[in-house]
Design a protein around this motif. Sequence first.
Motif, PDB file in Angstrom:
ATOM      1  N   TYR A   1       3.069 -18.011  57.121  1.00 15.05           N
ATOM      2  CA  TYR A   1       3.329 -17.529  58.478  1.00 15.05           C
ATOM      3  C   TYR A   1       2.136 -16.729  58.986  1.00 15.05           C
ATOM      4  O   TYR A   1       1.553 -15.928  58.257  1.00 15.05           O
TER       5      TYR A   1
ATOM      6  N   ARG B   1       4.820 -17.276  63.140  1.00 13.48           N
ATOM      7  CA  ARG B   1       4.924 -18.729  63.264  1.00 13.48           C
ATOM      8  C   ARG B   1       4.303 -19.375  62.014  1.00 13.48           C
ATOM      9  O   ARG B   1       3.377 -18.842  61.412  1.00 13.48           O
ATOM     10  N   ILE B   2       4.792 -20.546  61.682  1.00 13.22           N
ATOM     11  CA  ILE B   2       4.265 -21.270  60.525  1.00 13.22           C
ATOM     12  C   ILE B   2       2.919 -21.873  60.901  1.00 13.22           C
ATOM     13  O   ILE B   2       2.845 -22.693  61.823  1.00 13.22           O
ATOM     14  N   ASP B   3       1.873 -21.462  60.196  1.00 14.93           N
ATOM     15  CA  ASP B   3       0.546 -22.013  60.472  1.00 14.93           C
ATOM     16  C   ASP B   3       0.068 -22.951  59.359  1.00 14.93           C
ATOM     17  O   ASP B   3      -0.958 -23.611  59.508  1.00 14.93           O
TER      18      ASP B   3
ATOM     19  N   LYS C   1       0.589 -28.759  66.348  1.00 14.83           N
ATOM     20  CA  LYS C   1       2.042 -28.644  66.489  1.00 14.83           C
ATOM     21  C   LYS C   1       2.705 -29.962  66.876  1.00 14.83           C
ATOM     22  O   LYS C   1       3.736 -30.330  66.316  1.00 14.83           O
TER      23      LYS C   1
ATOM     24  N   LEU D   1       1.935 -25.681  56.385  1.00 13.88           N
ATOM     25  CA  LEU D   1       3.094 -26.258  55.699  1.00 13.88           C
ATOM     26  C   LEU D   1       2.567 -27.341  54.757  1.00 13.88           C
ATOM     27  O   LEU D   1       1.982 -28.329  55.204  1.00 13.88           O
TER      28      LEU D   1
ATOM     29  N   VAL E   1      -0.830 -25.180  63.621  1.00 15.80           N
ATOM     30  CA  VAL E   1      -0.276 -25.454  62.300  1.00 15.80           C
ATOM     31  C   VAL E   1      -0.996 -26.642  61.654  1.00 15.80           C
ATOM     32  O   VAL E   1      -1.441 -27.563  62.347  1.00 15.80           O
TER      33      VAL E   1
ATOM     34  N   PHE F   1      -0.261 -29.441  58.637  1.00 16.67           N
ATOM     35  CA  PHE F   1       0.714 -30.020  57.723  1.00 16.67           C
ATOM     36  C   PHE F   1      -0.033 -30.817  56.658  1.00 16.67           C
ATOM     37  O   PHE F   1      -0.832 -31.708  56.985  1.00 16.67           O
TER      38      PHE F   1
ATOM     39  N   THR G   1       2.680 -32.344  63.803  1.00 24.10           N
ATOM     40  CA  THR G   1       3.513 -31.799  62.729  1.00 24.10           C
ATOM     41  C   THR G   1       4.990 -31.882  63.081  1.00 24.10           C
ATOM     42  O   THR G   1       5.817 -32.297  62.259  1.00 24.10           O
ATOM     43  N   ALA G   2       5.342 -31.531  64.313  1.00 22.15           N
ATOM     44  CA  ALA G   2       6.744 -31.615  64.736  1.00 22.15           C
ATOM     45  C   ALA G   2       7.241 -33.054  64.696  1.00 22.15           C
ATOM     46  O   ALA G   2       8.369 -33.319  64.255  1.00 22.15           O
TER      47      ALA G   2
ATOM     48  N   LEU H   1       6.822 -23.430  64.634  1.00 23.31           N
ATOM     49  CA  LEU H   1       5.466 -23.854  64.320  1.00 23.31           C
ATOM     50  C   LEU H   1       4.432 -23.203  65.237  1.00 23.31           C
ATOM     51  O   LEU H   1       4.620 -23.156  66.452  1.00 23.31           O
TER      52      LEU H   1
ATOM     53  N   GLU I   1      10.548 -27.023  65.434  1.00 19.24           N
ATOM     54  CA  GLU I   1       9.333 -27.039  66.252  1.00 19.24           C
ATOM     55  C   GLU I   1       9.020 -25.654  66.813  1.00 19.24           C
ATOM     56  O   GLU I   1       7.857 -25.245  66.861  1.00 19.24           O
TER      57      GLU I   1
END
Length: 136
Positions: A91, A96-98, A38, A100, A24, A26, A41-42, A20, A17
């Motif tokens: 990223y 941060r992952i934006d 977030k 996935l 983000v 997903f 997605t988390a 993220l 988490e």
Amino acid sequence: MTTFREAVEARDAAAIEALLADDVVFTSPVAFKPYPGKALTAAILRGVLRVFGEDFRYVREIADAGGRDHALIFEVTVDGKTVNGCDFLHYDDEGRIDSLTVMVRPLSAAQALAEAMGAQFPRIQEEALAAAQIQP
């Protein structure tokens, strides 16, 4: 900083988490629309950790020269079906992952995954709503 791969292999939901971005997106292998944000997605990724057994493993990692795009190829068994899949990560400027995106094969394994994740969705929704309420 822990990488996404390290966090997933350690089954560390908090570390996942933390990687993220707030915005983000997903994209699921079994749902038509992407899931934004977030909190959701988390929660989905925590559901994935519950569904994926101890035999989950990344078998290959591919990264672009700039380090902003990664592909993590994995194998896992879900409901007796061997799933071959890939996590595509992007990223943002802050690392941060934006984005996935997950893809899986074969169809029978994707169907088994869809069923297992469908069973998780009431809990996923509860967790995402609870997290969204406590975020500023």
